[in-house]
Enzyme design. Structure first.
Site, PDB file in Angstrom:
ATOM      1  CE  LYS A 109      -6.873  10.930  24.628  1.00  0.00           C
ATOM      2  NZ  LYS A 109      -5.643  11.027  25.435  1.00  0.00           N
TER       3      LYS A 109
ATOM      4  CG  ASP B 112      -4.622  11.542  28.782  1.00  0.00           C
ATOM      5  OD1 ASP B 112      -5.184  12.668  28.740  1.00  0.00           O
ATOM      6  OD2 ASP B 112      -3.756  11.190  27.958  1.00  0.00           O
TER       7      ASP B 112
END
Ligand code: IPM
Ligand code: MG
Length: 356
Positions: free
Chosen positions: A191, A223
């Site tokens: 991330k 994600d």
């Protein structure tokens, strides 16, 4: 070959699936002329109940002196309200740390016989699925500083995600070495658009990649990866990631393969002793009912034969026996289509046993 294997059945369905894996190992020993000795030790909730500690010293000690360790599962509602240090999971985390097992490898493939059990459409599955999650196992938020306190009358808690370059470099090295034996592609999942720790993962992993020029490296936000896994899982070869993301993504990836009950794992470190465990939990809702799927546990035993004992042919033998049982149409409850007949844990174990 002689080998000493420490068994940690643990809680919930752990003991019943362990029984099936041990039968399979005994059968392999008998058929292929090996001598395996087994020593059962306590871990998790069971160890809390008997010894007041989820990882008693003698358990860790036995593991350190074994050729390999096979673990079932830990945890259950009975211990949900115990103090954090006395949770069954803490025993597993301390065991991983105590054995220095920084690399957790979770291979995900779809057995052709199980393609109908996958929630993904056949057209997505037909592209194939053969990936391996390479999860950092003894660092990050699982082991970082944590605290629960009241600040100005407001209940507050935090957990710190922290990695140093040494911790990242050694797991990255494992991922690249693995990829060299596979399709030579590593996806670093992070991330980095938000987290400093992820930025360091990127920097260090790119440095490690320079020593493995035949392997391509891509980086992907977690994600996006969660989405790509169900959109186009065939694009992945080795997924390299931190402890927390690896925990989450491996559960997601397992479902693509039909059931979390199918997936084995091996945890490697600097020491010679490796730990083998299915990736699923202790499933307390079906514990003791002979309903659990023993395949993830049996396939973990196959990985043990391969990685700790160097018995490649025997490992393949076990894997083929699992595949044959599935091809015969045997399905435990987690794999069965609605209305189809359901095989018990022991029936599935019997079929694998018979195939060795
Ligand atoms: C796993 C499990 C463990 C983890 C739990 C039981 C602590 O979910 O092995 O994936 O989070 O590592
Ligand atoms: Mg998990």
């Amino acid at each position: 070959m002689q080998a000493k294997i420490v068994l940690l059945p643990g809680d919930g369905i752990g003991p019943e699936i362990m029984e099936q894996a041990v039968r399979v190992l005994k059968r392999v020993a008998e058929r292929c002329g090996h001598t395996f000795s087994f020593q059962t030790e306590a871990i998790g909730g069971t160890a809390i109940d008997t010894f007041g500690d989820p990882l008693p010293e003698h358990t860790l000690d036995a593991c350190k002196h074994a050729d390999a360790v096979l673990l079932g599962a830990v945890g259950g509602p009975k211990w949900d309200d115990t103090a954090p240090a006395l949770r069954p999971e803490k025993g597993l985390l301390r065991l991983r740390k105590g054995l220095g097992l920084y690399a957790n490898l979770r291979p995900v493939t779809v057995y052709p016989a199980l393609s109908a059990a996958s929630p993904l459409k056949q057209e997505i599955l037909s592209e194939g699925l053969d990936l391996i999650v390479c999860r950092e196992l003894i660092g990050g938020i699982y082991f970082g500083q944590r605290e629960t306190k009241t600040v100005d009358g407001i209940r507050t808690a935090y957990d710190v995600e922290s990695y140093n370059e040494t911790e990242i470099a050694r797991i990255a090295e494992q991922a690249f070495q693995l990829a060299e034996k596979r399709r030579r592609h590593v996806t670093l999942v992070d991330k980095a658009n938000v987290l400093d720790s992820s930025k360091l993962w990127r920097t260090v992993t790119k440095e490690v990649q320079k020593e493995h020029p035949s392997v391509t490296l891509e980086t992907m936000y977690v994600d996006n990866c969660a989405m790509q896994l169900v959109r186009n899982p065939a694009r992945f070869d080795v997924l390299l990631t931190n402890n927390l993301f690896g925990d989450i993504l491996s559960d997601e990836a397992s479902m693509i393969a039909g059931s979390i009950g199918m997936l084995p794992s091996v945890s490697l470190g600097e020491e010679q002793v490796h730990l083998y465990e299915p990736i699923h939990g202790s499933a307390p809702d079906i514990a003791g009912e002979n309903k659990a799927n023993p395949c993830g546990m049996i396939l973990s035993a196959a990985l043990l034969l391969r990685h700790s004992l160097g018995l490649e042919e025997e490992a393949v033998r076990v894997e083929k026996a699992v595949e044959a049982a599935l091809e015969k149409g045997l399905r435990t409850a987690d794999l069965a289509a609605p209305g189809a007949s359901i095989a018990s844990c022991t029936t599935m174990g019997d079929a694998v046993y018979a195939g060795i």
